[in-house]
Design an enzyme around this catalytic site. Structure first.
Site, short mmCIF file in Angstrom:
data_model
loop_
_atom_site.label_atom_id
_atom_site.label_comp_id
_atom_site.label_asym_id
_atom_site.label_seq_id
_atom_site.Cartn_x
_atom_site.Cartn_y
_atom_site.Cartn_z
N PHE A 66 -15.46 96.17 -14.40
CA PHE A 66 -15.36 97.07 -15.55
C PHE A 66 -13.89 97.21 -15.93
CE2 PHE A 66 -19.35 99.75 -14.25
CZ PHE A 66 -20.18 98.68 -14.56
N THR A 92 -6.25 95.07 -13.77
CA THR A 92 -4.93 94.89 -14.38
C THR A 92 -4.64 95.92 -15.48
OG1 THR A 92 -5.92 93.25 -15.81
CG2 THR A 92 -4.78 92.44 -13.86
N CYS A 145 26.41 109.60 -10.60
CA CYS A 145 26.42 111.06 -10.52
C CYS A 145 27.25 111.65 -11.65
CB CYS A 145 26.97 111.49 -9.16
SG CYS A 145 26.83 113.27 -8.90
N CYS A 162 27.84 104.98 -7.03
CA CYS A 162 27.33 106.33 -6.82
C CYS A 162 28.11 107.32 -7.66
CB CYS A 162 27.40 106.70 -5.34
SG CYS A 162 29.06 106.60 -4.67
N ASN A 211 -1.68 88.35 -17.50
CA ASN A 211 -2.58 87.24 -17.78
C ASN A 211 -3.54 87.54 -18.91
OD1 ASN A 211 -5.69 87.36 -16.79
ND2 ASN A 211 -4.46 88.88 -15.69
N CYS A 244 30.51 102.13 3.49
CA CYS A 244 30.78 102.11 2.04
C CYS A 244 31.72 100.97 1.64
CB CYS A 244 31.39 103.46 1.65
SG CYS A 244 31.92 103.55 -0.05
N CYS A 260 -11.43 94.18 -16.92
CA CYS A 260 -10.66 93.15 -17.62
C CYS A 260 -10.25 93.69 -19.01
CB CYS A 260 -11.56 91.92 -17.76
SG CYS A 260 -10.63 90.47 -18.17
N CYS A 294 22.93 102.94 -4.63
CA CYS A 294 23.88 102.36 -3.67
C CYS A 294 23.37 101.00 -3.17
CB CYS A 294 24.06 103.30 -2.48
SG CYS A 294 25.18 102.62 -1.23
N CYS A 319 22.24 108.74 -6.45
CA CYS A 319 23.27 107.93 -5.79
C CYS A 319 22.65 107.12 -4.65
CB CYS A 319 24.42 108.80 -5.29
SG CYS A 319 23.87 110.09 -4.17
C1 FMN Z 1 -4.57 85.59 -13.47
C2 FMN Z 1 -5.46 86.71 -13.08
C3 FMN Z 1 -6.83 86.62 -13.28
C4 FMN Z 1 -7.66 87.66 -12.92
N1 FMN Z 1 -9.01 87.54 -13.09
C5 FMN Z 1 -9.83 88.57 -12.71
C6 FMN Z 1 -11.23 88.45 -12.79
O1 FMN Z 1 -11.77 87.42 -13.19
N2 FMN Z 1 -11.98 89.50 -12.41
C7 FMN Z 1 -11.44 90.67 -11.93
O2 FMN Z 1 -12.17 91.60 -11.58
N3 FMN Z 1 -10.10 90.79 -11.82
C8 FMN Z 1 -9.29 89.78 -12.19
N4 FMN Z 1 -7.94 89.89 -12.01
C9 FMN Z 1 -7.39 91.15 -11.43
C10 FMN Z 1 -7.23 91.04 -9.90
O3 FMN Z 1 -8.46 90.90 -9.26
C11 FMN Z 1 -6.53 92.31 -9.37
O4 FMN Z 1 -7.30 93.43 -9.71
C12 FMN Z 1 -5.13 92.50 -9.92
O5 FMN Z 1 -4.49 91.27 -10.08
C13 FMN Z 1 -4.28 93.42 -9.05
O6 FMN Z 1 -3.99 92.85 -7.81
P1 FMN Z 1 -2.57 92.11 -7.47
O7 FMN Z 1 -1.47 93.06 -7.87
O8 FMN Z 1 -2.65 91.80 -6.03
O9 FMN Z 1 -2.53 90.89 -8.32
C14 FMN Z 1 -7.11 88.84 -12.37
C15 FMN Z 1 -5.73 88.93 -12.15
C16 FMN Z 1 -4.91 87.87 -12.49
C17 FMN Z 1 -3.43 87.99 -12.24
S1 SF4 Z 2 27.38 103.24 -4.16
FE1 SF4 Z 2 27.34 103.14 -1.93
S2 SF4 Z 2 28.75 101.49 -1.43
FE2 SF4 Z 2 29.13 102.01 -3.55
S3 SF4 Z 2 30.81 103.51 -3.44
FE3 SF4 Z 2 28.91 104.66 -3.43
S4 SF4 Z 2 28.44 104.97 -1.28
FE4 SF4 Z 2 29.94 103.36 -1.39
S1 SF4 Z 3 22.14 113.36 -4.90
FE1 SF4 Z 3 22.40 113.47 -7.11
S2 SF4 Z 3 23.65 115.27 -7.41
FE2 SF4 Z 3 23.88 114.73 -5.26
S3 SF4 Z 3 25.66 113.40 -5.19
FE3 SF4 Z 3 23.89 112.07 -5.41
S4 SF4 Z 3 23.72 111.75 -7.63
FE4 SF4 Z 3 25.04 113.52 -7.33
#
Ligand code: FMN
Ligand code: SF4
Ligand code: SF4
Length: 461
Positions: free
Chosen positions: A133, A201, A355, A351, A73, A345, A135, A412, A408
């Site tokens: 503090f 933000t 890998c 996977c 925003n 699977c 924005c 999956c 993996c």
């Molecule tokens: C559209 C929008 C407007 C915001 N306006 C303010 C504001 O006026 N003052 C403020 O402190 N934070 C503002 N924020 C930040 C929010 O208060 C909050 O810190 C942030 O969005 C993280 O929370 P969330 O992930 O739940 O959105 C705004 C956020 C958004 C998305």
């Molecule tokens: S990613 Fe998951 S579902 Fe796909 S082959 Fe591997 S184990 Fe099977």
């Molecule tokens: S954990 Fe990592 S190293 Fe082990 S099989 Fe899965 S992708 Fe390969």
């Protein structure tokens, strides 16, 4: 049933969920409706300096079919007249004495301006003040918001101005647009703040329009950085919250922390509580789904607390902080390997590809008759038809080679199909810290490291 009520630096609310300072708390009418829906509190949309907002102020990041994984925003603080906001805040507080009404503020960096707004807010009967503090757009160019939050000295000075006039609790809201969030937290503590909140933000550009080449969203052909929030920022917020919890000065200060940044579900909420938040603020999820999500948040949290035997929110707060550590303290002998449930699977090969192409080449494709085969490029029979599954090669992990990277498991598409299983360690437990102390050469010299690996039978491929 669990008691969800909180007392946050003296601010009481029947549950820990507050609307964050943002569009959902922009007016008395909205906060009334939110309280009717069950929200425990609201941090009023920031009031203070005069501003003019613009159109196309919200961008969004959609991914993989999911809308608004994050919002971006370029909205400024409230553009409604100050006296209207103050009157509505007073009305809401009078009508809802049991709910937390906190007012976010931001004015020019002058002592008199800050003292004046603090006193105006107090006169409304509000329960607390949150200093914005954070924005990162628009206001920062005018020396406010993150321009304050990014400079510890300003943070301390302005908090001090607010504290000198405040008779109600002052919460300092920290910006995530900083390398170490602990530094401004210390400034707030030095100035005598009553509480902290985070995160505001994060600076972001959500995209570029490939037809017009303009920044998204475009304001008459121009665009720029905005503040990022929503589910996508949750891991960043959790990390910053935990870093406050790990800091001695913050912990010794005893200041409560209001956590926010990506809370959309009761599970998110529980995670924030476990990492040290006492109250929880929500913005993007409310902008996406409306005030009604409060029911799921409260019911889910309460059920989980009952299941786990937590009677109060205080019983939950900070319970996972002792699990947060640093790489140097992790056990280098710990071993987990991937194990595939062949029944679950669907033989999609993801996977194997992950890998084989990008990590440690330790999954084999095994044909139904037990031979290791190369992957086919396209199997016409696999076009969603279950009967083909039985004839296709299946992935098998060579556990001795698996380094347990967990890729993996992460790719999956079938839940619980791959499990990371802890296996017996192949050598004695040790940490990087211990090696540095006992055999410092190993951590500084490649030849010494090669010898150490040989002695301990560590083979890397
Ligand atoms: C559209 C929008 C407007 C915001 N306006 C303010 C504001 O006026 N003052 C403020 O402190 N934070 C503002 N924020 C930040 C929010 O208060 C909050 O810190 C942030 O969005 C993280 O929370 P969330 O992930 O739940 O959105 C705004 C956020 C958004 C998305
Ligand atoms: S990613 Fe998951 S579902 Fe796909 S082959 Fe591997 S184990 Fe099977
Ligand atoms: S954990 Fe990592 S190293 Fe082990 S099989 Fe899965 S992708 Fe390969």
């Amino acid at each position: 049933m669990a008691d969800l009520s909180i007392n946050f630096a003296g601010i009481k609310s029947p549950n820990p969920f507050w609307l964050a300072s943002a569009p959902p708390s922009n007016s008395g009418m909205q906060v009334h409706r939110a309280f009717e829906a069950g929200w425990g509190g609201a941090v009023w949309k920031t009031i203070g300096a005069p501003v003019l907002n613009i159109s196309n102020r919200y961008g969004a990041w959609h991914y993989g079919g999911q809308r608004m994984l994050a919002i971006n925003n370029i909205e400024l603080i409230s553009d409604r007249p100050l006296d209207v906001n103050l009157r509505e805040i007073a009305e809401v507080k009078r009508a809802w004495p049991d709910r937390a009404v906190v007012v976010s503020a931001m004015v020019e960096p002058k002592a008199e301006a800050w003292k004046k707004i603090v006193m105006q807010i107090q006169d409304t009967g509000a329960d607390g003040i949150e200093l914005n503090f954070g924005c990162p757009h628009g206001m920062s160019e005018r020396g406010m918001g993150s321009a304050v939050g990014q400079v510890p000295e300003y943070c301390e000075q302005i908090t001090g101005w607010a504290m000198s006039a405040a008779t109600i609790p002052v919460i300092v809201k920290l910006t995530p647009n900083i390398t170490n969030v602990v530094v401004p937290a210390h400034s707030a503590i030095n100035a005598g703040a009553n509480a902290l909140s985070l995160i505001n933000t994060i600076n972001s550009i959500v995209g570029v329009d490939l037809d017009t080449l303009a920044i998204t969203p475009s304001i008459g052909g121009k665009g720029g950085h905005g503040g990022y929030a929503g589910p996508a920022v949750k891991p960043i917020a959790l990390n910053m919250l935990a870093s406050l919890g790990a800091d001695e000065k913050v912990m010794n200060s005893g200041l409560p922390i209001s956590g926010m940044g990506g809370i959309s579900t009761w599970q998110d909420a529980a995670e924030f509580l476990l990492l040290g938040a006492t109250s929880l603020q929500v913005c993007t999820a409310v902008m996406h789904y409306g005030f009604r999500i409060i029911e799921d948040l409260c019911n889910g949290l309460s059920n989980w607390m009952d299941e786990k035997g937590y009677a109060t929110i205080d019983d939950v707060v900070g319970k996972s902080l002792n699990r947060v550590s640093e790489f140097k303290h992790f056990d280098l002998a710990f071993k987990a390997v991937a194990r595939i449930d062949q029944e679950a699977c669907i033989k999609c090969n993801l996977c194997y590809v992950a890998c084989n192409d990008t990590t440690h080449q330790c999954i084999d494709l095994v044909s139904p008759v037990g031979e290791i085969v190369q992957p086919y490029s396209y199997d016409v029979r696999s076009n969603g038809k279950h009967e083909a599954v039985g004839t296709r090669a299946h992935p098998v992990v060579r556990e001795a080679d698996c380094v347990g990277c967990r890729l993996c498991y992460n790719v999956c598409p079938v839940d619980n199909c791959i499990e990371m299983v802890e296996v017996a360690p192949e050598r004695a437990s040790t940490t990087w810290d211990e090696i540095s102390r006992n055999e410092p050469a190993v951590t500084e010299d490649w030849d010494a490291m090669a010898k150490y690996r040989e002695t301990h039978g560590i083979h890397i491929h």
